[in-house]
Structures are given as structure tokens and as C-alpha cells.
Write a protein that holds these residues in place. Structure first.
Motif, PDB file in Angstrom:
ATOM      1  N   TYR A   1     -11.066  -3.547  -2.901  1.00 32.60           N
ATOM      2  CA  TYR A   1     -10.064  -3.075  -1.946  1.00 32.60           C
ATOM      3  C   TYR A   1     -10.426  -3.503  -0.530  1.00 32.60           C
ATOM      4  CZ  TYR A   1      -7.436   0.207   0.955  1.00 32.60           C
ATOM      5  OH  TYR A   1      -6.633   0.759   1.912  1.00 32.60           O
ATOM      6  N   ARG A   2     -11.700  -3.340  -0.172  1.00 29.80           N
ATOM      7  CA  ARG A   2     -12.132  -3.683   1.183  1.00 29.80           C
ATOM      8  C   ARG A   2     -12.026  -5.176   1.438  1.00 29.80           C
ATOM      9  NH1 ARG A   2     -16.735   0.078   2.321  1.00 29.80           N
ATOM     10  NH2 ARG A   2     -15.707   1.950   3.116  1.00 29.80           N
ATOM     11  N   ARG A   3     -12.138  -5.977   0.373  1.00 25.99           N
ATOM     12  CA  ARG A   3     -11.977  -7.413   0.530  1.00 25.99           C
ATOM     13  C   ARG A   3     -10.552  -7.756   0.951  1.00 25.99           C
ATOM     14  NH1 ARG A   3     -13.641 -12.553  -1.789  1.00 25.99           N
ATOM     15  NH2 ARG A   3     -11.456 -12.985  -2.097  1.00 25.99           N
ATOM     16  N   GLN A   4      -9.639  -6.964   0.447  1.00 30.61           N
ATOM     17  CA  GLN A   4      -8.229  -7.295   0.701  1.00 30.61           C
ATOM     18  C   GLN A   4      -7.656  -6.558   1.905  1.00 30.61           C
ATOM     19  OE1 GLN A   4      -5.745  -8.101  -2.513  1.00 30.61           O
ATOM     20  NE2 GLN A   4      -7.277  -7.716  -4.080  1.00 30.61           N
ATOM     21  N   THR A   5      -8.415  -5.635   2.453  1.00 31.02           N
ATOM     22  CA  THR A   5      -7.962  -4.876   3.608  1.00 31.02           C
ATOM     23  C   THR A   5      -9.007  -5.011   4.699  1.00 31.02           C
ATOM     24  OG1 THR A   5      -7.024  -3.306   2.064  1.00 31.02           O
ATOM     25  CG2 THR A   5      -7.119  -2.619   4.343  1.00 31.02           C
TER      26      THR A   5
ATOM     27  N   LEU B   1      -7.400   4.649   5.769  1.00 32.76           N
ATOM     28  CA  LEU B   1      -6.871   3.517   5.012  1.00 32.76           C
ATOM     29  C   LEU B   1      -7.974   2.500   4.749  1.00 32.76           C
ATOM     30  CD1 LEU B   1      -3.339   2.713   6.445  1.00 32.76           C
ATOM     31  CD2 LEU B   1      -4.029   4.289   4.669  1.00 32.76           C
ATOM     32  N   MET B   2      -8.863   2.349   5.705  1.00 36.83           N
ATOM     33  CA  MET B   2      -9.961   1.395   5.563  1.00 36.83           C
ATOM     34  C   MET B   2     -11.100   2.014   4.770  1.00 36.83           C
ATOM     35  SD  MET B   2     -10.397  -1.671   6.601  1.00 36.83           S
ATOM     36  CE  MET B   2     -11.690  -2.467   5.658  1.00 36.83           C
ATOM     37  N   GLN B   3     -10.975   3.318   4.488  1.00 38.84           N
ATOM     38  CA  GLN B   3     -12.003   4.074   3.776  1.00 38.84           C
ATOM     39  C   GLN B   3     -13.329   4.083   4.532  1.00 38.84           C
ATOM     40  OE1 GLN B   3     -11.809   5.788   0.371  1.00 38.84           O
ATOM     41  NE2 GLN B   3      -9.879   5.949   1.448  1.00 38.84           N
ATOM     42  N   LEU B   4     -13.228   4.117   5.865  1.00 36.89           N
ATOM     43  CA  LEU B   4     -14.423   4.295   6.682  1.00 36.89           C
ATOM     44  C   LEU B   4     -14.763   5.778   6.745  1.00 36.89           C
ATOM     45  CD1 LEU B   4     -13.596   1.854   9.598  1.00 36.89           C
ATOM     46  CD2 LEU B   4     -15.195   1.505   7.730  1.00 36.89           C
ATOM     47  N   THR B   5     -13.753   6.611   6.510  1.00 36.70           N
ATOM     48  CA  THR B   5     -13.930   8.051   6.405  1.00 36.70           C
ATOM     49  C   THR B   5     -13.322   8.407   5.060  1.00 36.70           C
ATOM     50  OG1 THR B   5     -13.141   7.999   8.688  1.00 36.70           O
ATOM     51  CG2 THR B   5     -13.630  10.145   7.779  1.00 36.70           C
ATOM     52  N   ALA B   6     -13.946   9.316   4.349  1.00 36.19           N
ATOM     53  CA  ALA B   6     -13.384   9.721   3.059  1.00 36.19           C
ATOM     54  C   ALA B   6     -12.341  10.801   3.306  1.00 36.19           C
ATOM     55  CB  ALA B   6     -14.481  10.243   2.154  1.00 36.19           C
TER      56      ALA B   6
ATOM     57  N   LEU C   1       0.852  -1.191   0.000  1.00 35.08           N
ATOM     58  CA  LEU C   1       0.000   0.000   0.000  1.00 35.08           C
ATOM     59  C   LEU C   1       0.888   1.241   0.000  1.00 35.08           C
ATOM     60  CD1 LEU C   1      -2.984   0.963   0.198  1.00 35.08           C
ATOM     61  CD2 LEU C   1      -2.613   1.206   2.636  1.00 35.08           C
ATOM     62  N   ILE C   2       0.612   2.123  -0.940  1.00 40.54           N
ATOM     63  CA  ILE C   2       1.307   3.417  -0.961  1.00 40.54           C
ATOM     64  C   ILE C   2       0.286   4.475  -0.572  1.00 40.54           C
ATOM     65  CG2 ILE C   2       2.614   5.067  -2.341  1.00 40.54           C
ATOM     66  CD1 ILE C   2       3.316   2.769  -4.228  1.00 40.54           C
ATOM     67  N   VAL C   3       0.634   5.255   0.410  1.00 40.17           N
ATOM     68  CA  VAL C   3      -0.247   6.329   0.871  1.00 40.17           C
ATOM     69  C   VAL C   3       0.396   7.631   0.448  1.00 40.17           C
ATOM     70  CG1 VAL C   3      -1.276   7.393   2.899  1.00 40.17           C
ATOM     71  CG2 VAL C   3      -0.951   4.924   2.834  1.00 40.17           C
ATOM     72  N   ARG C   4      -0.352   8.433  -0.340  1.00 38.70           N
ATOM     73  CA  ARG C   4       0.249   9.667  -0.851  1.00 38.70           C
ATOM     74  C   ARG C   4      -0.519  10.877  -0.379  1.00 38.70           C
ATOM     75  NH1 ARG C   4       0.978   7.775  -6.588  1.00 38.70           N
ATOM     76  NH2 ARG C   4       2.908   6.586  -6.451  1.00 38.70           N
TER      77      ARG C   4
ATOM     78  N   GLU D   1     -10.164 -13.453   3.502  1.00 39.04           N
ATOM     79  CA  GLU D   1      -8.809 -13.712   3.006  1.00 39.04           C
ATOM     80  C   GLU D   1      -8.123 -12.420   2.588  1.00 39.04           C
ATOM     81  OE1 GLU D   1      -9.186 -16.613  -0.028  1.00 39.04           O
ATOM     82  OE2 GLU D   1      -9.990 -18.113   1.348  1.00 39.04           O
ATOM     83  N   PRO D   2      -8.007 -11.478   3.516  1.00 33.23           N
ATOM     84  CA  PRO D   2      -7.387 -10.197   3.164  1.00 33.23           C
ATOM     85  C   PRO D   2      -5.873 -10.342   3.085  1.00 33.23           C
ATOM     86  CG  PRO D   2      -7.809 -10.253   5.496  1.00 33.23           C
ATOM     87  CD  PRO D   2      -8.319 -11.556   4.958  1.00 33.23           C
ATOM     88  N   ARG D   3      -5.241  -9.338   2.538  1.00 39.26           N
ATOM     89  CA  ARG D   3      -3.774  -9.329   2.514  1.00 39.26           C
ATOM     90  C   ARG D   3      -3.230  -8.333   3.528  1.00 39.26           C
ATOM     91  NH1 ARG D   3      -2.683  -8.374  -3.623  1.00 39.26           N
ATOM     92  NH2 ARG D   3      -0.522  -8.849  -3.127  1.00 39.26           N
ATOM     93  N   LEU D   4      -4.011  -7.294   3.825  1.00 38.64           N
ATOM     94  CA  LEU D   4      -3.572  -6.269   4.776  1.00 38.64           C
ATOM     95  C   LEU D   4      -4.566  -6.223   5.927  1.00 38.64           C
ATOM     96  CD1 LEU D   4      -1.832  -3.786   5.558  1.00 38.64           C
ATOM     97  CD2 LEU D   4      -3.353  -2.409   4.153  1.00 38.64           C
ATOM     98  N   ILE D   5      -4.064  -6.272   7.156  1.00 39.31           N
ATOM     99  CA  ILE D   5      -4.951  -6.123   8.308  1.00 39.31           C
ATOM    100  C   ILE D   5      -4.483  -4.929   9.122  1.00 39.31           C
ATOM    101  CG2 ILE D   5      -5.838  -7.185  10.420  1.00 39.31           C
ATOM    102  CD1 ILE D   5      -5.899  -9.769   9.133  1.00 39.31           C
ATOM    103  N   ILE D   6      -5.422  -4.039   9.404  1.00 35.36           N
ATOM    104  CA  ILE D   6      -5.127  -2.860  10.209  1.00 35.36           C
ATOM    105  C   ILE D   6      -5.537  -3.169  11.639  1.00 35.36           C
ATOM    106  CG2 ILE D   6      -5.657  -0.427  10.558  1.00 35.36           C
ATOM    107  CD1 ILE D   6      -6.340  -0.403   7.498  1.00 35.36           C
TER     108      ILE D   6
END
Lengths: 357, 338
Positions: free
Chosen positions: A108-112, A81-86, A23-26, A190-195
Motif C-alpha cells: 500500500y505504501r508503495r502505491q501511496t 491515509l498514509m498510515q503514519l498514524t494508526a 481509495l475508499i475511506v470508511r 511509481e505510486p498511484r496516489l499522492i497526498i
């Protein structure tokens, strides 16, 4: 845990290869506007600058720890990051695909996935735990039978015997058990990233250790990447490969965990580390490393936001905002002391030490 | 050091909400000397906060049953009438809580609350009481104290509120300060400030402090002595440095083991205590830790272990204390790859 690090099977979902960050955060920004106060012309548009231009990368297979005082924007970052807030502005790039352009929010949400601090309020009290775990996959088109079977597997995987626990409701479980359920639910897609946002902070120490061990095992077995947010520096040091330090909505330092804990570059990181209680009554802390509370994020200080509490601050720090850059290989910091030609005079002895003499 | 400030003998606290019986404290012996800081440490549900609140008899009278002896400053707290109890609370014994926002009254300014507390116990005029409140704010190092006296609790930050609550607790010069997780809700940077403040105040005023926390690090910063609680009993107590460097009870060993610097080495699995603390509504017959203890045998499960003195004010309640070092050595050998 295996004594030899096992080589992960190549993930078929891996698009960019191992060198592409997961994940790249810009330049992520989120300001929460306040209700207007005052009358007529005196009205000002004020906002809490919770996250103010945050950029970082999460590498594949790593655990990135995030630390900082409350109100520094850790949790807002997690929610963005979870896009719970825009976000107001900024961009997320997941495995080479920009969110919104190449990658849909649904995919995206499936993988995070995310695990929250409060294990009770994050579970639906009217659903049995097997239903809670199976709910996500059924939304994504898995048949109910299959989803339930998978839920049972996951329960067993997180150490809750399915025959005993599957039909129970959240209030029938202890805090540690509920957090295991939350972890199982996060894994269901089956996510790849877990916060992990303060996911172990509410647990007792003996239970916390159990859950941390579980998280390490799951990471190995499922090839996961973690973003681990916590205020407990000892735990962050233990679990993280790299650590990110936030202060007042900005990233002030990122580096390898050991390097950052042994040789912090930013004065804030240094003070944060020295604030940890010593656990040795013969070597007690004699002076608090930082005075007062963090400043108000509505009106952050000018220049470097830390200069009001910094022991090394010079006049230039109030005027010029430091640039976030790589000061040592793999170790980036936003501080004028480490910035060449910043106008910071490194020969000057810090003012406070002079006062002691 | 003739009379201890606080003396608990065989203290039991039991809650009886309708249809239930919760044995929260099950025979606690504890003494706190004048000017001594004692930390009660343990996990949630270990009875540490219940013990602390019992010292001021703060539990609801209707559903709580106390037995045993509880003396504070030479007075029997359990036998006190209402009037004597109000004289004790605030005047001789004061308490600070984890969450100052809940403990302080939101509709009065901090100054008003402190003035009220002072005038409740001492015949002082408003102006005199306010002058004392100002001194208190200076003493707990609140910046611009004059202005802050007129602030409401919600206008201050967490650290400042905690300082204000300490000022309120000290309003009538108590001899004993009871602190219930006073730094748990604070950031590390603020926590250390509050801990240092408590330590300074204790020294200046000669207070006896009972400090309840689950954070061993915070306890180590302030406590002279520590008592480790489990399922409503003290399983081990001793001088802080002794207990932290040479823990004897299996539970203390495990608790400290999880925080050792070496234990948190990367890649190494954390030592855990399997299972969870017992249900206080269904307390086991023998040692409450037996179900989670690697060294428990049938005798441990049959009878509650006696407290044993280990010298230098160090005591622990475990049947197999003498055998433990040998048992631990065997386990360490087994853990090594053959």
C-alpha cells in the motif's frame, strides 16, 4: 500541456477497472487522548476528536481538494491515509483491496506517497538529494545503480538538472527546489496516489505557480491521483476536480469543484468562501462572514457541530446531528436544511436577518 | 496634509555578519501620510520586513549598517540616541508581528504585559492602567475582556492572541502602527476578522499603518496605497485600486497575473515567473528583476532603472515602461496558434 486530453494508457496495476474508486475511506476515526488532569475521582477521559467518523472516496485519476480551518482534521486525515498514524477504527480500501486483508501495508505504501508542507524538515539533511530519492526504491529491492539512474531521470523530470543538483544537500537548495525534490522522491516508487499536504503553501506565489504547473504535468504523464490539502481556496479551486470540506473532524460537504464554489450547500462552506479577501479595493468585505474561532475539538458542540457559528441555525440544529447524504447528484452535504423531514423549518427566515429589520 | 508621518529617502540597510555582506534594502523612497494605510508587498527576501523593522531600528546594532534618511513623526530615527529611541518605540510607533505566541511573553498574563507597557510610558497607577487595558480589550473586541486580561498567551486561540497583541500595540496611543504579516498565520475566516478590525481601528484612531504582506488579497482589503518590493527596492507604488487594476512594472504584472480570476481557470496553465529572486549577497549590477524578466535587454542589466512618476502618485522603476504595452501585444500574438 496537450490541448486535447490524452487518453491514459491502461495501468497494468489497475485491478478494479476505472469505475472502482482508487481509495475508499470508511468511517475513519482518530481520537488523541489527553493527559489526565484533576485528581482521583474527578478524572475524566478526555480526547481531542481530531477525525471523527470520516468517509469519502478518491476516484481514479482525479484531484480531490480538501479544505477547512486549522484544527479541522485535514492533516490528521492525510496521516491516517498514509498510515503514519494508526486509526482507532475505520477502514481503507485501495482499488478494491482492503488494507490489512487483501493488501499489505508495504504494498500500500508503495502505491501511496505523500509530500509535506515543510520541504526542509522532510528531507534528510545528511543525504544528497539523489540518495534521498533513490532510498525508497532500494528499500523495495531495486539495485542501487538502477535506483540512482531513476533518481536522475526524476530530477530532470521535475526541472532540476541532474548534473548540477544530484550531489547537493538540501540546505544548498531554495524552498521551491527542495519541494521539487520531495515530489521526485514521492514519484520514485511509481505510486498511484499522492497526498499533497499543504505542499505549495510555504512557497512564494511565483514559485507556487511553477510547482502547480509541474504537478499538473506529472499527473498527466504518470497517470496519478492527487489528494490536495490546502487552506488556499483559490488554489484548491484551480487544481481540484472535486472538493471536500471538513469542519471539526467531520466531512460536511463534498462536490464537484465548480458546483461547490458556485453554489455551496453547507453554510460553513459558504462562510469559508466569503472569507476570501476580495483583491478589489472597491469591493471590500464589509462584514466578517464568521465570528470567532472554531470550537474546541475536545468537546464539540451537540447536534450539528457548526450550529454555534451558523447564521441559519435553528433550535433543532443543537439537538440533532445531520446525516451526510447526497442532496444533489454528485453533491453531498451534512446539513439539516438540506435534509428532508429533519425538523428544520425552511420557511423561517434566519434570525439574524430579522434582527436587521 | 503637510508633514508626512513617515519619510524614507534613499534608505539602505546592509547586514554584515562575519565574512558576509547582505544588501537587504537598496535605496527605498517611501512616504506615509497621516491616517494613511500603505501596504508593502513582495516575496520572501524582497526586503519588506527589513524596511519595516528599520522604521523602529529593530535590527541588531552591531551587524547592521543604515544609510539614507529615515524620519518618523518628524524625528530622525537613524540619528537617535538610546533614550529617544525607547521613547519612540511603543509610544509613537508600535509594531504587531506575524506570530503572537512568539511576540508575547509566555510567563506574564496579557493584562500584566499591557499594564507594564502603559506604565513604562505614562505616569499612571496600576488600577488606572488596568482600566485602560480593559478598554483596549473591548476596543479590539475580545469577548469577556475582564477574564481574558488574566489569561496567559497560550490559553488563547490564534485569532484572540492576535487581537491581544493589537491591544498591546495600541496601549500608549501610538500614531503609527507597523504590521508585519499580521494575518499570515491565521485561517481565512479569522484573517478577515483581523483585517476588518485593523481597518476599523485605523478609522477610529486616525492611525498611519504600514502593512507588510505577501498576500495581495489581504493588502487589497486594508491598504490605501501599495508599494511592491523586489530585491530591496520598490519597483512600483501607487494607489491600491490603480496598482491592482493597471500595474505597469513587469514584475507587478506577473505577480498580479498569477492571481487573476481568469488565470486560475481550470485546465489553463498558470503564468509563471521563471527562476528565483536574486541572492542579496550577490546583487546584480542592473535591474534586479532583469534575470527573470521577459523584456530585459543589455541596458537593463547594466544600470539600476530610475523611478519614474506616472501621475496620480503612481510610480514605477523600469527602463522599458513605454515600450511594454507593445512588447506585450507582440507576445500575445505569438502565443496564439497560427
Amino acid at each position: 500541456m496537450n490541448p486535447t486530453p490524452q487518453v491514459l494508457p491502461k495501468d497494468r496495476r489497475d485491478l478494479g477497472g476505472p469505475r472502482q474508486p482508487l481509495l475508499i475511506v470508511r468511517d475513519l476515526k482518530k481520537h488523541f487522548p489527553l493527559k489526565k488532569t484533576g485528581f482521583g475521582l474527578r478524572r475524566e477521559r478526555l480526547a481531542v476528536r481530531a477525525v471523527d467518523g470520516v468517509s469519502f472516496e478518491i476516484l481514479k485519476g482525479e484531484t480531490l481538494g480538501v479544505v477547512g480551518e486549522s484544527g479541522c482534521g485535514k492533516s490528521t486525515t492525510a496521516r491516517l491515509l498514509m498510515q503514519l498514524t494508526a486509526q482507532d477504527s475505520g477502514e481503507l480500501v485501495f482499488d478494491g483491496q482492503a488494507l490489512g486483508a487483501g493488501l499489505s501495508l508495504r504494498e500500500y505504501r508503495r502505491q501511496t506517497q505523500m509530500v509535506f508542507q515543510d520541504s526542509y524538515s522532510s528531507l534528510n539533511p545528511r543525504m544528497t538529494i539523489e540518495d534521498s530519492i533513490a532510498f525508497g526504491p532500494t528499500v523495495h529491492g531495486v539495485s542501487r545503480r538502477e535506483a540512482l539512474a531513476r533518481a536522475h531521470d526524476l530530477l530532470a523530470r521535475v526541472g532540476l538538472e541532474p548534473a548540477r543538483f544530484a550531489g547537493r544537500y538540501p540546505h544548498e537548495l531554495s524552498g521551491g527546489q527542495r519541494q521539487r525534490v520531495n515530489i521526485a522522491r514521492a514519484l520514485a516508487l511509481e505510486p498511484r496516489l499522492i497526498i499533497l499536504d499543504e505542499s505549495v503553501s510555504a512557497l512564494d506565489k511565483s514559485v507556487e505557480a511553477q510547482v502547480l504547473n509541474l504537478l499538473q504535468d506529472l499527473k498527466q504523464d504518470f497517470g496519478l491521483t492527487y489528494l490536495f490539502i490546502s487552506h488556499d481556496l483559490g488554489v484548491v479551486r484551480y487544481v481540484s476536480d472535486r472538493v471536500l470540506v471538513m469542519y471539526l473532524g467531520e466531512v460536511v460537504e463534498v462536490g464537484e469543484a465548480e458546483a461547490l464554489f458556485e453554489r455551496p450547500l453547507h453554510p460553513y462552506t459558504e462562510a469559508l468562501l466569503r472569507s476570501m479577501p476580495s483583491t478589489d479595493p472597491l469591493k471590500r468585505t464589509e462584514q466578517a462572514p464568521l465570528a470567532g474561532d472554531p470550537p474546541n475539538p475536545i468537546d464539540p458542540p451537540s447536534g450539528c457541530r457548526f450550529h454555534t457559528r451558523c447564521a441559519y441555525a435553528q433550535p433543532v440544529c443543537a439537538e440533532r446531528a445531520p446525516r451526510f447524504h447526497e442532496a444533489l447528484p454528485g453533491h453531498a452535504v451534512a446539513c439539516l436544511r438540506h435534509e428532508p423531514e429533519s425538523g428544520y423549518d425552511r420557511r423561517l427566515i434566519p434570525v439574524q436577518e430579522v434582527a436587521h429589520v | 496634509m503637510s508633514d508626512p508621518m513617515i519619510r524614507l529617502r534613499e534608505l539602505y540597510v546592509e547586514f554584515n555578519p562575519p565574512g558576509k555582506r547582505i544588501q537587504a534594502v537598496n535605496g527605498v523612497d517611501l512616504t506615509v501620510d497621516r491616517g494613511e494605510v500603505v501596504a508593502l508587498i513582495g516575496e520572501s527576501g524582497s526586503g519588506k520586513s527589513v524596511t519595516l523593522r528599520a522604521m523602529m531600528r529593530l535590527h541588531p546594532e552591531k551587524t547592521t549598517r543604515y544609510s539614507g534618511a529615515l524620519e518618523v513623526a518628524g524625528q530622525d530615527v537613524l540619528g537617535m540616541g538610546g533614550g529617544a529611541l525607547s521613547q519612540l518605540r511603543g509610544k509613537r510607533v508600535a509594531m504587531i508581528f506575524q506570530e503572537p505566541l512568539l511576540a508575547l511573553d509566555p510567563v506574564y498574563t496579557l493584562g500584566e504585559q499591557i499594564v507594564e507597557a502603559i506604565r513604562r510610558h505614562e505616569p499612571l497607577g496600576r488600577a488606572e492602567a488596568r482600566a485602560r487595558a480593559l478598554q483596549l480589550f473591548e476596543r479590539v473586541r475580545i469577548p469577556s475582556p475582564e477574564r481574558r486580561l488574566d489569561a496567559y498567551p497560550h490559553e488563547m486561540s490564534g485569532g484572540m492572541r492576535q487581537r491581544a497583541m493589537i491591544a498591546l500595540a495600541l496601549a500608549c496611543n501610538p500614531q503609527v502602527l507597523l504590521a508585519d504579516e499580521p494575518t499570515t498565520a491565521l485561517d481565512a475566516t479569522v484573517q478577515i476578522q483581523i483585517l476588518l478590525l485593523l481597518r476599523d481601528l485605523q478609522r477610529e484612531l486616525g492611525l498611519s499603518i504600514v502593512f507588510v504582506t505577501h498576500d495581495i488579497g489581504a493588502a487589497a482589503e486594508v491598504a490605501d496605497r501599495m508599494a511592491v518590493m523586489y530585491a530591496g527596492r520598490i519597483v512600483e507604488e501607487g494607489p491600491a485600486s490603480e496598482l491592482l487594476t493597471r500595474p505597469r512594472h513587469p514584475y507587478t504584472r506577473a505577480l498580479l497575473g498569477s492571481r487573476d480570476e481568469g488565470a486560475l481557470r481550470k485546465g489553463r496553465r498558470l503564468d509563471t515567473i521563471g527562476g528565483a529572486p536574486p541572492d542579496l549577497a550577490r546583487l546584480p549590477a542592473g535591474c534586479a528583476f532583469a534575470a527573470r524578466c521577459a523584456f530585459a535587454d543589455d541596458a537593463c542589466r547594466a544600470a539600476v532603472p530610475e523611478r519614474r512618476e506616472l501621475g496620480a502618485r503612481h510610480a514605477a522603476a523600469c527602463r522599458r515602461l513605454d515600450e511594454l504595452p507593445a512588447l506585450l501585444a507582440v507576445r500575445a500574438d505569438e502565443a496564439l496558434p497560427s
